[in-house]
Motif scaffolding. Sequence first.
Motif, short mmCIF file in Angstrom:
data_model
loop_
_atom_site.label_atom_id
_atom_site.label_comp_id
_atom_site.label_asym_id
_atom_site.label_seq_id
_atom_site.Cartn_x
_atom_site.Cartn_y
_atom_site.Cartn_z
N GLY A 180 -68.89 -95.25 89.95
CA GLY A 180 -68.37 -95.13 91.30
C GLY A 180 -67.11 -95.94 91.55
O GLY A 180 -66.39 -95.68 92.51
N GLY A 181 -66.84 -96.93 90.71
CA GLY A 181 -65.67 -97.78 90.90
C GLY A 181 -64.50 -97.39 90.02
O GLY A 181 -63.52 -98.16 89.94
N VAL A 182 -64.56 -96.23 89.39
CA VAL A 182 -63.51 -95.85 88.44
C VAL A 182 -62.15 -95.70 89.13
O VAL A 182 -61.11 -96.10 88.58
N LYS A 183 -62.13 -95.14 90.34
CA LYS A 183 -60.85 -94.98 91.03
C LYS A 183 -60.21 -96.34 91.31
O LYS A 183 -59.00 -96.51 91.17
N ARG A 184 -61.03 -97.31 91.72
CA ARG A 184 -60.51 -98.65 91.96
C ARG A 184 -59.95 -99.24 90.66
O ARG A 184 -58.87 -99.84 90.64
N ALA A 185 -60.71 -99.08 89.58
CA ALA A 185 -60.27 -99.61 88.29
C ALA A 185 -58.99 -98.92 87.81
O ALA A 185 -58.10 -99.55 87.24
N GLU A 186 -58.88 -97.62 88.07
CA GLU A 186 -57.68 -96.88 87.64
C GLU A 186 -56.45 -97.36 88.40
O GLU A 186 -55.36 -97.46 87.82
N ARG A 187 -56.59 -97.66 89.70
CA ARG A 187 -55.44 -98.19 90.45
C ARG A 187 -54.99 -99.53 89.86
O ARG A 187 -53.79 -99.78 89.71
N PHE A 188 -55.96 -100.36 89.50
CA PHE A 188 -55.61 -101.64 88.88
C PHE A 188 -55.00 -101.42 87.50
O PHE A 188 -54.03 -102.09 87.12
N ARG A 189 -55.54 -100.47 86.75
CA ARG A 189 -55.00 -100.19 85.41
C ARG A 189 -53.54 -99.77 85.48
O ARG A 189 -52.71 -100.22 84.68
N ARG A 190 -53.21 -98.89 86.44
CA ARG A 190 -51.83 -98.47 86.57
C ARG A 190 -50.93 -99.64 86.93
O ARG A 190 -49.82 -99.78 86.41
N GLY A 191 -51.41 -100.49 87.83
CA GLY A 191 -50.60 -101.64 88.24
C GLY A 191 -50.38 -102.63 87.12
O GLY A 191 -49.25 -103.10 86.91
N ILE A 192 -51.45 -102.97 86.38
CA ILE A 192 -51.31 -103.96 85.32
C ILE A 192 -50.49 -103.38 84.16
O ILE A 192 -49.73 -104.11 83.50
N SER A 193 -50.59 -102.08 83.93
CA SER A 193 -49.78 -101.45 82.88
C SER A 193 -48.30 -101.57 83.20
O SER A 193 -47.47 -101.90 82.34
N ALA A 194 -47.95 -101.29 84.47
CA ALA A 194 -46.54 -101.40 84.88
C ALA A 194 -46.06 -102.84 84.79
O ALA A 194 -44.93 -103.11 84.36
N ALA A 195 -46.92 -103.78 85.17
CA ALA A 195 -46.52 -105.19 85.17
C ALA A 195 -46.36 -105.73 83.75
O ALA A 195 -45.47 -106.56 83.49
N LEU A 196 -47.20 -105.26 82.84
CA LEU A 196 -47.14 -105.74 81.45
C LEU A 196 -46.11 -104.97 80.62
O LEU A 196 -45.72 -105.42 79.54
N GLY A 197 -45.71 -103.81 81.11
CA GLY A 197 -44.76 -102.99 80.37
C GLY A 197 -45.37 -102.22 79.23
O GLY A 197 -44.67 -101.76 78.32
N ARG A 198 -46.70 -102.06 79.25
CA ARG A 198 -47.39 -101.27 78.23
C ARG A 198 -48.71 -100.79 78.84
O ARG A 198 -49.23 -101.38 79.79
N ASP A 199 -49.26 -99.76 78.27
CA ASP A 199 -50.46 -99.16 78.84
C ASP A 199 -51.71 -99.99 78.56
O ASP A 199 -51.99 -100.34 77.40
N ALA A 200 -52.44 -100.29 79.62
CA ALA A 200 -53.80 -100.79 79.49
C ALA A 200 -54.74 -99.59 79.44
O ALA A 200 -54.42 -98.52 79.97
N SER A 201 -55.89 -99.75 78.81
CA SER A 201 -56.86 -98.65 78.73
C SER A 201 -57.93 -98.83 79.81
O SER A 201 -57.98 -99.84 80.52
N LEU A 202 -58.79 -97.83 79.92
CA LEU A 202 -59.81 -97.81 80.98
C LEU A 202 -61.17 -97.56 80.36
O LEU A 202 -61.32 -96.75 79.43
N ALA A 203 -62.19 -98.25 80.88
CA ALA A 203 -63.57 -98.03 80.46
C ALA A 203 -64.47 -98.19 81.68
O ALA A 203 -64.06 -98.77 82.69
N PHE A 204 -65.68 -97.69 81.58
CA PHE A 204 -66.63 -97.92 82.66
C PHE A 204 -68.05 -98.01 82.12
O PHE A 204 -68.35 -97.50 81.03
N MET A 205 -68.89 -98.68 82.89
CA MET A 205 -70.29 -98.86 82.51
C MET A 205 -71.15 -97.79 83.16
O MET A 205 -70.93 -97.41 84.31
N GLU A 206 -72.13 -97.33 82.44
CA GLU A 206 -73.19 -96.54 83.05
C GLU A 206 -74.16 -97.51 83.70
O GLU A 206 -74.57 -98.49 83.09
N LYS A 207 -74.50 -97.24 84.97
CA LYS A 207 -75.40 -98.14 85.68
C LYS A 207 -76.33 -97.33 86.55
O LYS A 207 -75.90 -96.43 87.28
N HIS A 208 -77.60 -97.66 86.48
CA HIS A 208 -78.59 -97.01 87.32
C HIS A 208 -79.46 -98.09 87.95
O HIS A 208 -79.76 -99.10 87.33
#
Length: 329
Positions: A180-208
Amino acid sequence: MPTSGDLRFFALDSGRDFGQLVAQSLGIDLSPHEEREFEDGEHKARPLTNVRGKDVFVVQSLHGDPHRSVNDKLMRLLLFIGTLVDASAARVTAVLPYLCYARKEQKTQPRDPIATRYVAGLFEAVGTDRVVALDVHNLAAFQNAFRCRTDHLEANPLFVRHFASQLQGEDVVVVSPDAGGVKRAERFRRGISAALGRDASLAFMEKHRAGGVMRGGAIVGEVAGKSAVIIDDLISTGSTMLHAAKVCREQGARAVHAAATHGVFSSKAEAVLADPALAQIVVTNSIPPFRLSPALVQSKLVILDIAPLIASAIAAIHDDGSITALLEP
């Protein structure tokens, strides 16, 4: 940031320290008010300055603390807003660094309450013109619950700037602790990628969750050999963050950092956050970390100041400026 003379800015007594920080960023003084307690537990608050025809902002973070419960803070804020409306304020904006009851925004069991909608109704009932909130649990639910105007702020730019300076030269993976938090994580990933000048990757946990107990734990995405940043809207007990951190470490992550806007830190958070699986915990000052020991705060916690962001939002709303511009890193 200079503001015109028709702005009034209040902070109730329980949030005065944070209100002072915002006022300093605005370049103004807090507007004076009076709060009185009665022997039967009732109370009243009133402005001590003229608010007729003024653009009025009231800041109050709606979290419980050792002196005031969540419900007490909410009630005091509602009554004060009603008082400002009755005193002929042109517009009253509630600024809520932390919005209470935002986690109960839908029915997950039969006959469940939808607390977010009920709280929205209370703000509307006393005449609130606008509500400004920071990183609510479910943005769509927040926007749909309120019929008055709303603005939503994000701490994402603060986290981007912090980790961009910390993780230079690192291979970074951004981890959402649940799907459920993937969209939030993706916004941060795009921001940190731009700030670092290289692509960060994305992962998520399965949680029940079953009966309030978290189950599951597979991670989707590659974390081996990378510095992981787990990002969420809040940390309560810390069990979600710690579980994700341990799985990341088991999968070969070099280090695991946790970031969340709101540090609720309830229940057994002290022991959970002290676990060595988490290298660092980064939160904002939307909620003071009063439930944690000073030793843990000193050794492991980084607190980012959101007062300048809140001040910029107030100035933008008052001057009919853009809130969207504040969300860019």
